[in-house]
Scaffold this active site. Structure first.
Site, PDB file in Angstrom:
ATOM      1  N   CYS A 195       0.829  -1.215   0.000  1.00 48.75           N
ATOM      2  CA  CYS A 195       0.000   0.000   0.000  1.00 48.75           C
ATOM      3  C   CYS A 195       0.858   1.259   0.000  1.00 48.75           C
ATOM      4  CB  CYS A 195      -0.926  -0.014   1.212  1.00 48.75           C
ATOM      5  SG  CYS A 195      -0.092  -0.507   2.743  1.00 48.75           S
ATOM      6  N   HIS A 226      -2.685   5.196   6.613  1.00 50.90           N
ATOM      7  CA  HIS A 226      -1.330   5.713   6.756  1.00 50.90           C
ATOM      8  C   HIS A 226      -1.341   7.180   6.306  1.00 50.90           C
ATOM      9  CE1 HIS A 226       0.061   1.526   6.718  1.00 50.90           C
ATOM     10  NE2 HIS A 226      -0.315   1.360   5.460  1.00 50.90           N
TER      11      HIS A 226
HETATM   12  N1  LIG Z   1      -3.685  -5.126   5.132  1.00 51.32           N
HETATM   13  C1  LIG Z   1      -2.926  -4.255   4.527  1.00 51.32           C
HETATM   14  O1  LIG Z   1      -2.806  -3.106   4.962  1.00 51.32           O
HETATM   15  C2  LIG Z   1      -2.203  -4.607   3.280  1.00 51.32           C
HETATM   16  C3  LIG Z   1      -2.007  -3.618   2.322  1.00 51.32           C
HETATM   17  C4  LIG Z   1      -1.360  -3.949   1.131  1.00 51.32           C
HETATM   18  C5  LIG Z   1      -0.841  -5.223   0.953  1.00 51.32           C
HETATM   19  N2  LIG Z   1      -1.015  -6.149   1.950  1.00 51.32           N
HETATM   20  C6  LIG Z   1      -0.473  -7.501   1.712  1.00 51.32           C
HETATM   21  O2  LIG Z   1      -1.533  -8.350   1.293  1.00 51.32           O
HETATM   22  C7  LIG Z   1      -1.293  -9.690   1.750  1.00 51.32           C
HETATM   23  C8  LIG Z   1      -2.486 -10.129   2.559  1.00 51.32           C
HETATM   24  O3  LIG Z   1      -2.613  -9.270   3.682  1.00 51.32           O
HETATM   25  P1  LIG Z   1      -3.986  -9.079   4.444  1.00 51.32           P
HETATM   26  O4  LIG Z   1      -3.801  -7.867   5.283  1.00 51.32           O
HETATM   27  O5  LIG Z   1      -5.117  -9.170   3.508  1.00 51.32           O
HETATM   28  O6  LIG Z   1      -3.968 -10.357   5.387  1.00 51.32           O
HETATM   29  P2  LIG Z   1      -5.176 -10.939   6.251  1.00 51.32           P
HETATM   30  O7  LIG Z   1      -6.227  -9.917   6.462  1.00 51.32           O
HETATM   31  O8  LIG Z   1      -4.558 -11.601   7.420  1.00 51.32           O
HETATM   32  O9  LIG Z   1      -5.805 -12.033   5.271  1.00 51.32           O
HETATM   33  C9  LIG Z   1      -5.114 -13.198   4.947  1.00 51.32           C
HETATM   34  C10 LIG Z   1      -6.083 -14.252   4.487  1.00 51.32           C
HETATM   35  O10 LIG Z   1      -5.372 -15.430   4.161  1.00 51.32           O
HETATM   36  C11 LIG Z   1      -6.031 -16.573   4.750  1.00 51.32           C
HETATM   37  N3  LIG Z   1      -4.987 -17.568   5.017  1.00 51.32           N
HETATM   38  C12 LIG Z   1      -4.107 -17.629   6.045  1.00 51.32           C
HETATM   39  N4  LIG Z   1      -3.282 -18.666   5.893  1.00 51.32           N
HETATM   40  C13 LIG Z   1      -3.665 -19.298   4.744  1.00 51.32           C
HETATM   41  C14 LIG Z   1      -3.217 -20.449   4.063  1.00 51.32           C
HETATM   42  N5  LIG Z   1      -2.186 -21.172   4.503  1.00 51.32           N
HETATM   43  N6  LIG Z   1      -3.865 -20.806   2.912  1.00 51.32           N
HETATM   44  C15 LIG Z   1      -4.909 -20.086   2.452  1.00 51.32           C
HETATM   45  N7  LIG Z   1      -5.361 -18.981   3.060  1.00 51.32           N
HETATM   46  C16 LIG Z   1      -4.752 -18.588   4.190  1.00 51.32           C
HETATM   47  C17 LIG Z   1      -6.701 -16.007   5.983  1.00 51.32           C
HETATM   48  O11 LIG Z   1      -7.884 -16.704   6.291  1.00 51.32           O
HETATM   49  P3  LIG Z   1      -7.946 -17.694   7.491  1.00 51.32           P
HETATM   50  O12 LIG Z   1      -7.645 -16.910   8.729  1.00 51.32           O
HETATM   51  O13 LIG Z   1      -9.306 -18.265   7.435  1.00 51.32           O
HETATM   52  O14 LIG Z   1      -6.892 -18.686   7.195  1.00 51.32           O
HETATM   53  C18 LIG Z   1      -7.133 -14.639   5.500  1.00 51.32           C
HETATM   54  O15 LIG Z   1      -8.357 -14.762   4.814  1.00 51.32           O
HETATM   55  C19 LIG Z   1       0.042  -9.634   2.514  1.00 51.32           C
HETATM   56  O16 LIG Z   1       1.083  -9.913   1.612  1.00 51.32           O
HETATM   57  C20 LIG Z   1       0.126  -8.180   2.943  1.00 51.32           C
HETATM   58  O17 LIG Z   1       1.440  -7.757   3.197  1.00 51.32           O
HETATM   59  C21 LIG Z   1      -1.720  -5.889   3.084  1.00 51.32           C
END
Ligand SMILES: NC(=O)c1ccc[n+]([C@@H]2O[C@H](COP(=O)([O-])OP(=O)(O)OC[C@H]3O[C@@H](n4cnc5c(N)ncnc54)[C@H](OP(=O)(O)O)[C@@H]3O)[C@@H](O)[C@H]2O)c1
Length: 343
Positions: A140, A220
């Site tokens: 982001c 942010h």
């Molecule tokens: N949040 C931000 O601010 C943001 C911004 C830009 C980029 N990102 C990037 O985007 C990516 C995802 O981040 P997020 O914030 O969306 O994370 P998140 O909210 O924790 O979501 C992750 C998802 O993955 C699932 N998951 C966990 N382990 C898994 C596995 N082994 N197999 C399949 N699914 C699995 C989780 O579901 P369950 O709990 O049901 O497993 C959850 O639905 C990361 O690389 C992060 O750095 C995040």
């Protein structure tokens, strides 16, 4: 052609990309995968999405009333491309599975740049993603920096960028991160990782960044400074930002004086999950010093800003659109991304 897309990881980023795919006419959402049958999974299922999970977890989903469509492997078999939106570092572990199934994959900013062929930002390097198999949509903060740098570089040239990133401590749904009462240098030893990350997209930029984590969850904020190659006026810069896609100038005269105002504005507009895809710049913060030095401040809605970039990355990888600006326009129309407000 319609691209069949699946999403592995239906969390903050994954659920928003899923909604965005449902709004496109050149891609189809086949299903999404999660490991836990929590409220998000139940709502997605009730909304008609096909839910996939790990083989060992199928019983738990069934017990929660979710009739699972199959395993993650089954989901990949039905796809042309997988969006990996699993937590930071988990995507890298999945790459060999995607490779073994010969599926194209888009990873997110939590993964390292060397996992993929191209670190992607639609304005900066759409062309480089054409036909590629593995892409990373940068984080982001890096996405916001890339958009602002793109607009300034294209119009005025840039000698160097120095930026400070005030990072949100956690996403709104998270309860295990912080700080609650502190400002945390991130890291103490300067610089932060964001400058090098921008260089994975814009290799020739001189950029140094610092970061501080703050007790806020919604956005942010960046304090951005650059030395330009030519002298400019504030009006020149406003014109450049007004022309750039995915950047919006919001004025203090309309009450935009904090990130809280940006969020409330999005809620008042009725945007789902109050998502802000644009980089909202505090218009009156734009300041020119010594003719060619620019300062400005803007917010970054971490949960939403990378969503349009993922849609464009899909189009580039399947060459559904070879002109990046046509893809950006199509995506922006579908997500109702604004250029001016009020408009
Ligand atoms: N949040 C931000 O601010 C943001 C911004 C830009 C980029 N990102 C990037 O985007 C990516 C995802 O981040 P997020 O914030 O969306 O994370 P998140 O909210 O924790 O979501 C992750 C998802 O993955 C699932 N998951 C966990 N382990 C898994 C596995 N082994 N197999 C399949 N699914 C699995 C989780 O579901 P369950 O709990 O049901 O497993 C959850 O639905 C990361 O690389 C992060 O750095 C995040």
């Amino acid at each position: 052609m319609v691209v069949n897309v699946v999403i592995n990881g239906y969390g903050t980023i994954g659920k928003r990309i899923a909604d965005a795919i449902l709004k496109q006419n050149d891609m189809k959402l086949i299903g999404v995968a999660k490991t836990k049958p929590d409220y998000s999974a139940i709502i997605a299922y009730r909304n008609g999405l096909y839910i996939y999970t790990l083989r060992d977890n199928i019983d738990k989903f069934e017990a929660a009333g979710i009739s699972v469509a199959g395993t993650i492997e089954d989901m990949l078999d039905a796809a042309d491309l997988v969006i990996d939106a699993t937590p930071k570092g988990v995507g890298a572990k999945y790459k060999s599975l995607y490779e073994s199934k010969s599926k194209k994959a888009i990873f997110q900013g939590g993964e390292k740049g060397d996992l993929v062929e191209v670190s992607f930002n639609a304005l900066c390097n759409y062309d480089k993603a054409l036909g590629k198999k593995y892409i990373r949509v940068v984080s982001c903060n890096t996405t916001a920096l890339c958009r602002v740098i793109w607009a300034l570089k294209k119009n005025f040239g840039i000698k160097k960028v120095r930026a400070t990133i005030i990072r949100r401590g956690a996403d709104p749904h998270e309860i295990k991160r912080g700080p609650i009462e502190a400002l945390v240098p991130n890291p103490v030893k300067l610089p932060s990782h964001h400058g090098p990350d921008v260089k994975t997209v814009i290799s020739d930029i001189d950029i140094v960044t610092t970061a501080i984590i703050a007790p806020t969850s919604r956005m942010h904020m960046h304090v951005f400074n650059a030395e330009l190659e030519k002298n400019v006026t504030v009006d020149d810069v406003i014109d450049a930002f007004e022309e750039a896609p995915r950047i919006i100038l919001l004025s203090e005269t309309n009450g935009f004086n904090s990130t809280a105002a940006f969020i409330e504005w999005s809620r008042d507009m009725g945007r789902k999950r109050y998502d802000i895809y644009e980089v909202p710049i505090f218009k009156e913060s734009i300041t020119i010093v010594n003719g060619n030095e620019i300062w400005l401040m803007y917010g970054v809605h971490q949960e939403a800003i990378v969503v349009p970039e993922n849609i464009d990355a899909i189009r580039a990888m399947f060459e559904l659109e070879t002109d990046g600006f046509k893809s950006i326009k199509k995506t922006d129309n579908s997500l109702r991304i604004l250029k001016r407000w009020p408009e």
